[in-house]
Design an enzyme around this catalytic site. Sequence first.
Site, PDB file in Angstrom:
ATOM      1  N   SER A   1       1.013  -1.378   0.067  1.00 26.13           N
ATOM      2  CA  SER A   1       0.206  -0.257   0.191  1.00 26.13           C
ATOM      3  C   SER A   1       0.571   0.825   0.062  1.00 26.13           C
ATOM      4  O   SER A   1       1.753   1.153   0.160  1.00 26.13           O
ATOM      5  CB  SER A   1      -1.058  -0.109   1.127  1.00 26.13           C
ATOM      6  OG  SER A   1      -1.797   1.670   1.729  1.00 26.13           O
TER       7      SER A   1
ATOM      8  N   TYR B   1      -1.056  -0.622  11.124  1.00 29.01           N
ATOM      9  CA  TYR B   1      -1.777  -0.844   9.477  1.00 29.01           C
ATOM     10  C   TYR B   1      -0.168  -0.301   8.505  1.00 29.01           C
ATOM     11  O   TYR B   1       0.158  -1.516   8.144  1.00 29.01           O
ATOM     12  CB  TYR B   1      -2.729   0.282   8.946  1.00 29.01           C
ATOM     13  CG  TYR B   1      -2.668  -0.650   7.598  1.00 29.01           C
ATOM     14  CD1 TYR B   1      -3.262  -1.043   7.186  1.00 29.01           C
ATOM     15  CD2 TYR B   1      -3.642   0.657   6.079  1.00 29.01           C
ATOM     16  CE1 TYR B   1      -3.828  -2.153   5.881  1.00 29.01           C
ATOM     17  CE2 TYR B   1      -3.258   0.275   5.134  1.00 29.01           C
ATOM     18  CZ  TYR B   1      -3.447  -1.322   4.692  1.00 29.01           C
ATOM     19  OH  TYR B   1      -4.005  -1.343   2.987  1.00 29.01           O
TER      20      TYR B   1
END
Length: 238
Positions: A145, A158
Amino acid sequence: MSHTTASLDGEVAIVTGASSGIGEATANALADAGASVVLAARREDELNAVAADIEDDGGDALVVPTDVTAEDAIQNLIDTTTAEYGGLDILVNNAGVMRLGPAQVVDTDEWRQMIEVNLLGLMSLTHAALPALTDGAGHVVNISSVAGIEAMPGGTGYNASKFGVNGFTDALRQEVNDDDVRVTLVEPGLVDTELSDEMPPEPEPLDPADIAHSIRHAVTLPQNVSINELLIRPTGQD
């Protein structure tokens, strides 16, 4: 097996998180290119629906319900794939979860879940798949990501999981170069998936198919061409 053309005829690909979003789109894209696709995720009903769509379009799909946090499930995925198809050419590690919130108030079980799914699951499945991948000209595609290169408030867990994916992927790439295995890191920005529900409003997001087409491009290039990293943002995203 070498990728010398834009076709994946005769090749076998595992895609995790294949029940929706980027995983579903990638499975469809690889099947469309001729690969036999093994669909892995926890939600069996959704996997069966994806497989039916692929088969309706003339493709080949095998459903193997898999929890990537369970070592026995991971080994079953590899064993079932190699027993059915005789080998493995492409592994797309896409399974992931996103839980956002300030470190001071976050439920630490959510941190644990993200590390176990996003990072340890990806690492463990790669470890289990490598013997089959190094038997030929294999390819590992790890979905990270933008959060793997840029930290954000509320993203402590995350970010940590995705920074870990980036570090693991580059170290792996260097380790398996001599085995003729290619490794590609994909870092999407905002994509219209279930995970994007956790994100604040942004410019128009990417479609999962946009990421899938980039993955298909990377794995169908000639074997001597290795795309190491793909950072893909929607136009307008900072």
